[in-house]
Enzyme design. Structure first.
Site, mmCIF file in Angstrom:
data_model
loop_
_atom_site.group_PDB
_atom_site.id
_atom_site.type_symbol
_atom_site.label_atom_id
_atom_site.label_comp_id
_atom_site.label_asym_id
_atom_site.label_seq_id
_atom_site.Cartn_x
_atom_site.Cartn_y
_atom_site.Cartn_z
ATOM 1 N N SER A 56 0.803 -1.239 0.000
ATOM 2 C CA SER A 56 0.000 0.000 0.000
ATOM 3 C C SER A 56 0.827 1.277 0.000
ATOM 4 O O SER A 56 0.275 2.351 -0.243
ATOM 5 C CB SER A 56 -0.910 0.031 1.222
ATOM 6 O OG SER A 56 -2.076 -0.681 0.963
ATOM 7 N N LYS B 101 0.584 3.503 -2.905
ATOM 8 C CA LYS B 101 -0.614 4.320 -3.207
ATOM 9 C C LYS B 101 -0.326 5.823 -3.303
ATOM 10 O O LYS B 101 -0.729 6.457 -4.281
ATOM 11 C CB LYS B 101 -1.712 4.028 -2.183
ATOM 12 C CG LYS B 101 -2.272 2.601 -2.335
ATOM 13 C CD LYS B 101 -3.194 2.211 -1.193
ATOM 14 C CE LYS B 101 -3.720 0.790 -1.406
ATOM 15 N NZ LYS B 101 -4.421 0.260 -0.234
ATOM 16 N N TYR C 218 -2.163 -2.246 -10.622
ATOM 17 C CA TYR C 218 -2.244 -2.201 -9.152
ATOM 18 C C TYR C 218 -1.525 -3.401 -8.515
ATOM 19 O O TYR C 218 -0.730 -3.234 -7.583
ATOM 20 C CB TYR C 218 -3.719 -2.154 -8.723
ATOM 21 C CG TYR C 218 -3.883 -2.207 -7.221
ATOM 22 C CD1 TYR C 218 -3.625 -1.098 -6.423
ATOM 23 C CD2 TYR C 218 -4.268 -3.389 -6.579
ATOM 24 C CE1 TYR C 218 -3.750 -1.148 -5.047
ATOM 25 C CE2 TYR C 218 -4.398 -3.457 -5.200
ATOM 26 C CZ TYR C 218 -4.137 -2.338 -4.441
ATOM 27 O OH TYR C 218 -4.242 -2.398 -3.068
ATOM 28 N N TYR D 239 -4.366 3.583 7.486
ATOM 29 C CA TYR D 239 -5.677 2.917 7.426
ATOM 30 C C TYR D 239 -6.618 3.505 8.471
ATOM 31 O O TYR D 239 -6.578 4.711 8.732
ATOM 32 C CB TYR D 239 -5.524 1.397 7.619
ATOM 33 C CG TYR D 239 -4.432 0.750 6.807
ATOM 34 C CD1 TYR D 239 -4.369 0.929 5.429
ATOM 35 C CD2 TYR D 239 -3.477 -0.042 7.390
ATOM 36 C CE1 TYR D 239 -3.384 0.309 4.679
ATOM 37 C CE2 TYR D 239 -2.483 -0.667 6.646
ATOM 38 C CZ TYR D 239 -2.443 -0.481 5.290
ATOM 39 O OH TYR D 239 -1.470 -1.085 4.558
ATOM 40 N N VAL E 108 1.064 -3.754 3.927
ATOM 41 C CA VAL E 108 1.019 -5.057 4.605
ATOM 42 C C VAL E 108 2.309 -5.869 4.425
ATOM 43 O O VAL E 108 2.479 -6.908 5.047
ATOM 44 C CB VAL E 108 -0.207 -5.910 4.193
ATOM 45 C CG1 VAL E 108 -1.502 -5.270 4.659
ATOM 46 C CG2 VAL E 108 -0.228 -6.177 2.694
HETATM 47 N N1 LIG Z 1 -2.780 -2.686 2.837
HETATM 48 C C1 LIG Z 1 -2.072 -3.101 1.846
HETATM 49 O O1 LIG Z 1 -0.831 -3.044 1.845
HETATM 50 C C2 LIG Z 1 -2.891 -3.716 0.775
HETATM 51 C C3 LIG Z 1 -2.160 -4.171 -0.422
HETATM 52 C C4 LIG Z 1 -2.615 -5.516 -0.882
HETATM 53 N N2 LIG Z 1 -1.836 -5.945 -2.011
HETATM 54 C C5 LIG Z 1 -4.084 -5.523 -1.241
HETATM 55 O O2 LIG Z 1 -4.433 -5.035 -2.278
HETATM 56 O O3 LIG Z 1 -4.904 -6.005 -0.490
#
Ligand SMILES: NC(=O)CC[C@H](N)C(=O)O
Length: 306
Positions: A63, A66, A191, A242, A260
């Site tokens: 993430s 992003k 993505y 988050y 994550v």
């Molecule tokens: N929170 C994250 O790092 C999410 C990324 C993860 N690849 C997903 O799309 O669920």
């Protein structure tokens, strides 16, 4: 001046906390991470690099991509177009939550830091094919991390693609609502690949410094406007951790974005970039060790921007 010993002490003092968390396990490539890995890197405005622990270990950016892809989407499309399709408000929901896409009157993802918003952002990257779009993303992240060797993890990319049905369903929903205009599978492919880019805590610190310096690399190249970095930093403060962003703002008080894979990208405007890595996550998906180090560093060095 920052004493590098502080970072070594913080790694030792917080290492035990990593035992409490869970490593992301939705694909084998992430499940195999060593929960004991723990690293930090801080690069200050004099370009002095301070590191401790496993700061060179590679992990997937997830993430944290992003806010970075958001900058490229704004470069490609302009701010007005991007935010005609995506909001700027925190959700208070989990990063992969689907519910507000339908229940809110907004009819667009709440912000670019949740999965739905990020997939919409990926759909806006210019290029003739998914591959060309992803290569532009990779080149952009190589430039702002000042690391031309960055690559992506093919196994994790394929795992994301195979298991990403929740993301896929959100993307098709957004196509139905006109948020995604182009090919849905292409947006998803960009993505999934961007999530699989491999970085170290040191790469994240370098990207943090780029944001701290309002869009200029340490070699002096302006890549995005100061205004674009202000948008990204604001969204990192309100949505970057988050549904734990509010508490993080109180406890640490700096712009940050977690993934994550166990990384956290953070920065103190005008002062420094900080990258941390620890794959053991709290229930919200934030690195437990990384969070703890940032909280301690914020107190010791008075980093809070508030
Ligand atoms: N929170 C994250 O790092 C999410 C990324 C993860 N690849 C997903 O799309 O669920």
């Amino acid at each position: 001046m920052i004493d590098s010993d502080i970072l070594c002490d913080l790694i030792l003092a917080n290492k035990h906390k990593c035992k409490g968390g869970e490593v992301a396990d939705y694909i084998p490539g992430l499940k195999n991470a060593n929960r004991e890995s723990f690293g930090v890197c801080l690069i200050d405005s004099n370009r002095e690099v301070h590191c401790a622990g496993d700061y060179e270990e590679k992990f997937t950016i997830q993430s944290i991509s992003k806010p970075l892809v958001l900058m490229l989407a704004i470069l490609d499309n302009g701010e007005d177009f991007v935010f005609s399709k995506i909001g700027m408000e925190p959700t208070g929901d989990a990063f992969n939550s689907i519910q507000k896409l339908e229940t809110s009157n907004l009819r667009k993802p709440f912000n670019p830091m949740i999965n739905a918003g990020a997939i919409a952002v990926s759909s806006m990257i210019s290029g003739a094919s998914a591959e060309e779009k992803f290569n532009r993303v990779l080149d952009f992240i190589r430039k702002i991390s000042e690391n031309p060797t960055l690559d992506y993890d093919e196994e994790i990319y394929l795992g994301e693609k195979e298991t990403g049905n929740r993301n896929r369903s959100m993307a098709y929903f957004m196509k139905n609502d006109g948020v995604i205009e182009g090919d849905v599978e292409e947006a998803l492919d960009v993505y999934f690949r961007q999530c699989s880019i491999r970085v170290s805590a040191q790469d994240l610190a370098r990207i943090g410094l780029f944001l701290a310096n309002n869009g200029v690399t340490s070699s002096g190249e302006r890549v995005v406007s100061e205004h674009t970095t202000r948008i990204v930093k604001s969204l990192m403060v309100t949505c970057g951790m988050y549904d734990g962003s509010g508490e993080f703002a109180v406890r640490v008080g700096i712009p940050a974005k977690s993934g994550v894979g166990g990384g956290i990208l953070s920065l103190v405007p005008g002062r420094m970039g900080i990258g941390v890595y620890g794959p053991a996550l709290d229930p919200k998906g934030n690195s437990i060790g990384g969070y703890a180090i940032l909280e301690d560093l914020s107190k010791i060095l008075s980093l809070s921007i508030f």
